[in-house]
Design a protein around this motif. Structure first.
Motif, PDB file in Angstrom:
ATOM      1  N   THR A 320      83.511 106.533  89.418  1.00 23.52           N
ATOM      2  CA  THR A 320      82.294 106.514  90.229  1.00 23.52           C
ATOM      3  C   THR A 320      82.551 107.057  91.627  1.00 23.52           C
ATOM      4  O   THR A 320      81.720 107.785  92.188  1.00 23.52           O
ATOM      5  CB  THR A 320      81.752 105.078  90.308  1.00 23.52           C
ATOM      6  OG1 THR A 320      81.546 104.591  88.983  1.00 23.52           O
ATOM      7  CG2 THR A 320      80.442 105.034  91.067  1.00 23.52           C
ATOM      8  N   LYS A 458      76.833 102.614  81.514  1.00 18.16           N
ATOM      9  CA  LYS A 458      77.068 103.795  82.326  1.00 18.16           C
ATOM     10  C   LYS A 458      77.110 103.428  83.807  1.00 18.16           C
ATOM     11  O   LYS A 458      76.079 103.399  84.479  1.00 18.16           O
ATOM     12  CB  LYS A 458      75.971 104.828  82.056  1.00 18.16           C
ATOM     13  CG  LYS A 458      76.066 105.478  80.684  1.00 18.16           C
ATOM     14  CD  LYS A 458      77.270 106.406  80.607  1.00 18.16           C
ATOM     15  CE  LYS A 458      77.301 107.180  79.316  1.00 18.16           C
ATOM     16  NZ  LYS A 458      78.446 108.087  79.236  1.00 18.16           N
ATOM     17  N   GLN A 460      78.478 105.197  86.215  1.00 17.88           N
ATOM     18  CA  GLN A 460      78.154 106.373  87.015  1.00 17.88           C
ATOM     19  C   GLN A 460      76.646 106.582  87.106  1.00 17.88           C
ATOM     20  O   GLN A 460      76.098 106.897  88.161  1.00 17.88           O
ATOM     21  CB  GLN A 460      78.809 107.623  86.422  1.00 17.88           C
ATOM     22  CG  GLN A 460      80.323 107.590  86.470  1.00 17.88           C
ATOM     23  CD  GLN A 460      80.906 107.113  85.163  1.00 17.88           C
ATOM     24  OE1 GLN A 460      80.502 106.096  84.636  1.00 17.88           O
ATOM     25  NE2 GLN A 460      81.865 107.854  84.643  1.00 17.88           N
ATOM     26  N   LEU A 461      75.955 106.383  85.973  1.00 18.45           N
ATOM     27  CA  LEU A 461      74.509 106.569  85.944  1.00 18.45           C
ATOM     28  C   LEU A 461      73.821 105.639  86.923  1.00 18.45           C
ATOM     29  O   LEU A 461      72.954 106.053  87.700  1.00 18.45           O
ATOM     30  CB  LEU A 461      74.000 106.321  84.518  1.00 18.45           C
ATOM     31  CG  LEU A 461      72.484 106.321  84.318  1.00 18.45           C
ATOM     32  CD1 LEU A 461      71.920 107.707  84.561  1.00 18.45           C
ATOM     33  CD2 LEU A 461      72.130 105.835  82.912  1.00 18.45           C
ATOM     34  N   GLU A 731      73.267 112.962  80.491  1.00 21.75           N
ATOM     35  CA  GLU A 731      73.866 112.363  81.695  1.00 21.75           C
ATOM     36  C   GLU A 731      73.366 113.032  82.979  1.00 21.75           C
ATOM     37  O   GLU A 731      74.022 112.949  84.016  1.00 21.75           O
ATOM     38  CB  GLU A 731      75.399 112.467  81.632  1.00 21.75           C
ATOM     39  CG  GLU A 731      76.047 111.599  80.572  1.00 21.75           C
ATOM     40  CD  GLU A 731      76.059 112.269  79.205  1.00 21.75           C
ATOM     41  OE1 GLU A 731      75.702 113.472  79.134  1.00 21.75           O
ATOM     42  OE2 GLU A 731      76.415 111.610  78.216  1.00 21.75           O
ATOM     43  N   GLU A 734      73.459 111.440  86.307  1.00 17.46           N
ATOM     44  CA  GLU A 734      74.764 111.269  86.934  1.00 17.46           C
ATOM     45  C   GLU A 734      75.159 112.492  87.753  1.00 17.46           C
ATOM     46  O   GLU A 734      75.727 112.356  88.843  1.00 17.46           O
ATOM     47  CB  GLU A 734      75.828 110.998  85.871  1.00 17.46           C
ATOM     48  CG  GLU A 734      75.594 109.730  85.063  1.00 17.46           C
ATOM     49  CD  GLU A 734      76.644 109.531  84.001  1.00 17.46           C
ATOM     50  OE1 GLU A 734      77.811 109.895  84.245  1.00 17.46           O
ATOM     51  OE2 GLU A 734      76.314 109.017  82.915  1.00 17.46           O
TER      52      GLU A 734
END
Length: 767
Positions: A320, A458, A460-461, A731, A734
């Motif tokens: 991240t 997720k 990062q999401l 994604e 992200e």
């Protein structure tokens, strides 16, 4: 980490047989936990949870038991009952000290009694006590609560049942007695062993006027029976059953989760205060002007590197951080603060402007991050941030990543609240057992947003979703207005307008007199230099009649949560009044019940315990993660996936080979690893043709002569963007921000972004 509902704290300690230290010099009794049954009813964006724990006292003495159990910090706990050999004890909400005294008096006189109360330091832990469980008797403890459900970044309506309570770090300035609540009587220390396997059953019903697209879970295999019209669903655990070593979750995907949803719940005509009037719950997604993003931000990335983060948590945090660093806009200032027992700053002299050189230093730090900084002293790094004023002309933002295993929640929230006018706080809780009181509480106090992230979710999401909200201009002069007939009598709960972020799920509660008609609702304000105004028609309101008064009690919990971070005088008295009127427990109240019909049992003080030290809670989350990490990463301690980029999923990590030495590096397949593609992006948002060759495996000669362009690097950047669209479209949330940087780079080079993008898509499609 301990199983849900089985955590002994100060009374008879309830542990599993395999984790008990048999060499310990204390008497052992046996309590059989026969079953844990959870029933969940979801209606739109609210959930009602009924939890039942069934125990059997196999000893020859009456026992007094205490348990700790995790709850969501926003949950409205309002009902506690015990059924003992067919007799029901119903608890009532009272002032906490009074309730504790009633419980103690009842137990001392030989009566069976129950008590439920919130932990003194954190709202996401409840203490349950059962006094004088007769010998040979069976007890069923039933706890009921309501919860808000919000639409998450990926469009899912997420329900999470906390089932894991990790050991929490206690700072040196908090004594153990402050976070160890007990109403135990006098006696000798004892331990109760749960020696047999028990059943853990979960059933859920989904209702509420929404078309259901699908229901799934982060971790567990579910049996989902969808109705023919897709308006309801029955959900059960599959035949494998549920193992309470992680938080149970359910993701509900409605066909249109972003549609405005307004419900009016009728009040109790004989009720008092809030319960007497009708209550309107408003669910909406306000839209902001498109040009509402600002580059004039000072962003502080605060990452938890305590020992409890070891394993998947720190790996996810590293991934991240990389995505965060690559997505920052030029012109902003930033810093990275690591903390554990101590804290350290990437730039000790304060935030630095985001440049190629400062990014390089940040990436060097990224390659060395480990969970090696000891305990979780979260207060000190936050104090350091506030010790210096924000940079003039820049909005200061904090984004915190933590597993949230601390007890000094109120200290941190109070500090954040005092500086909310100058610094916004966004928080992410990582892993099972993370403190929702800390994560959601800090975001509420800091006028930001929060997300909870679990294994296989997720991270990062969700973090990049927070970053997008962070980069938005703050909404100012927010007004919530209502057109009603007759005029007047409308009250917003809580009274202060909520924090609004463009496109994010906003929940509001409105107290409405029973005879008042709501014609429309308007949410307006200013973002940057632009005004926004969202209007909603009162004809869309759906009226319901709910005996449990779910919306009324959720509104009460929302008000209590705001009061807990407010610095207002006499707030305790207001909290108690609201709590007693609604039955929703707060830190100043408790639920207590006494079985006065039963003949008093013989009171044996030897069955009681005055254990004051925190108990071992079995296998810790940290040790479990160590095992997972060893299993996943084998013996290769310096894999490029760890030192340079983090794998997008563990399935993409090559663990089939043994490392010949600790310094051996495996080749990275850039085309199959999103984080690898991200790591190649330059400070200005560009990629080179050499990068494209690594990502696409296409020959340099083909790429160089594929089309005409003014700048080779802008063409290369277009190919990578097209590759991301093709390979990682799911994604996009992200990598969306770093793609914006890339597009700006192409435009600065004088090339037409869309023309190059179209040519890039054609090259990839043909090859």
């Amino acid at each position: 980490m301990a199983p849900w509902g089985l955590i002994g704290q100060a009374q008879v300690a309830v542990v599993s047989e395999e984790t008990y230290n048999w060499s310990r010099p204390c008497e052992v009794h046996v309590v059989t936990l026969k079953a844990v049954d959870i029933n969940v009813t979801v209606r739109g964006f609210v959930a009602r949870v009924e939890a039942s724990l069934t125990y059997h006292n196999a000893t020859t003495n009456a026992l007094e038991l205490e348990f700790r159990m995790p709850v969501d910090e926003g949950a409205a706990v309002y009902k506690f009952e015990a059924v003992i050999d067919g007799r029901k004890i119903s608890a009532k909400c009272m002032e906490k000290k009074k309730a504790e005294q009633i419980y103690k008096d009842a137990v001392q006189s030989g009566h069976t009694a129950v008590l439920a109360r919130e932990d003194a330091l954190t709202a996401d832990v409840f203490h349950l006590a059962l006094g004088n469980l007769p010998e040979g008797s069976q007890a069923e403890l039933q706890l009921s609560m309501m919860m808000e459900l919000k639409v998450k970044t990926d469009g899912a309506v997420s329900f999470t049942l906390p089932t894991v309570l990790n050991p929490r770090y206690c700072p040196l300035d908090i004594s153990p007695s402050q976070h160890t609540e007990s109403v135990a009587q006098t006696g000798n220390p004892e331990t109760v062993i749960v020696s047999e396997a028990y059943t853990f059953g979960i059933k859920a019903k989904v209702r509420g006027g929404h078309i259901i697209a699908r229901v799934t879970s982060h971790h567990d295999s579910l049996n989902v029976k969808l109705s023919d019209d897709s308006m309801s669903a029955e959900v059960t655990q599959d035949s494998g059953g549920f193992k309470p070593d992680h938080d149970w979750s359910m993701l509900i995907y409605y066909a249109n989760p972003y549609k405005t949803h307004i419900i009016r719940e009728s009040g109790e005509r004989a009720g008092t205060g809030l319960m007497k009037d009708d209550l309107v719950m408003v669910n909406l997604h306000p839209e902001f002007p498109e040009e509402s993003y600002s580059h004039r931000n000072e962003i502080l990335f605060v990452v938890d590197r305590s020992g409890s983060m070891e394993g998947d948590c720190i790996q996810s945090a590293c991934a991240t951080l990389l995505l965060f660093l690559k997505s920052l806009p030029t012109g902003c200032y930033f810093n990275v603060i690591s903390f554990g027992s101590t804290y350290s700053l990437l730039f000790p002299d304060g935030s630095q402007e985001y440049t190629e050189e400062t990014l390089k230093k940040a990436l060097e730090l990224h390659g060395t991050i480990k969970a090696d900084m000891g305990g979780t002293e979260i207060l000190q790094p936050i104090k350091h941030v506030y010790s210096t004023p924000p940079k003039p002309g820049y909005a200061r933002q904090i984004i915190l990543l933590t597993d949230g295993q601390v007890f000094n929640v109120d200290q941190v929230k109070e500090l954040v609240s005092c500086h909310a006018h100058e610094t916004r706080v966004f928080a992410v809780g990582i892993g099972n057992g993370a403190s929702t009181a800390l994560v959601y509480g800090l975001a509420r106090a800091g006028r930001g947003r929060a997300e909870m992230v679990y294994q296989q979710d997720k991270l990062q999401l969700k973090v990049m979703g927070l970053v997008r909200s962070m980069l938005q201009e703050s909404a100012q002069d927010v007004k919530i207005s209502f057109e009603v007939d007759p005029p007047g009598g409308i009250k917003l709960i809580p009274k202060n307008p909520p924090i609004i972020f463009g496109g994010q799920h906003l929940i509001m509660y409105v107290r409405v007199p029973t005879s008042t008609e709501v014609k429309n609702i308007t949410v307006s304000g200013i973002v940057g230099c632009a005004e926004f105004k969202n209007c909603y028609n009162g004809s869309d309101i759906v009226t319901i009649h709910d005996e449990e008064k779910t919306l009324h009690r959720l509104a009460a919990r929302a008000q209590i949560n705001e009061w807990q971070i407010a610095n207002e005088e006499d707030v305790a008295e207001d909290m108690i009044t609201l709590s007693l009127a609604t039955g929703v427990v707060c830190r100043w109240t408790a639920l207590v019940g006494v079985d006065l019909d039963m003949k008093p049992v013989g009171h044996n003080p030897e069955t009681l315990s005055l254990r004051r030290k925190p108990l071992s809670l079995g296998v810790s989350f940290r040790s479990m993660l160590k095992k997972m990490r060893k299993k996943i990463y084998s013996s290769n301690k310096e894999s490029p996936i760890r030192s340079r980029v983090i794998a997008d999923t563990v399935d993409e990590v090559d663990t089939g080979k043994e490392a010949e030495s600790e310094k051996e590096h495996y080749p990275v397949d850039y085309g199959k690893n999103l984080m690898a593609v991200v790591s190649l992006q330059k400070f200005d948002g560009s990629w080179t043709l050499e990068d494209v060759v690594k990502v696409t495996s296409l020959p340099h000669s083909l790429l160089a002569g594929a089309t005409t362009y003014k700048n080779e690097t802008s063409w290369a950047t277009s190919v990578v963007l097209a590759f991301l669209e093709m390979k990682y479209s799911a994604e996009k949330d992200e990598w969306g921000l770093l793609a914006n940087k890339a597009r700006m780079f192409i435009a600065r080079c004088g090339d037409d972004v869309e023309v190059l993008m179209e040519a890039a898509r054609k090259v990839l499609a043909e090859n």
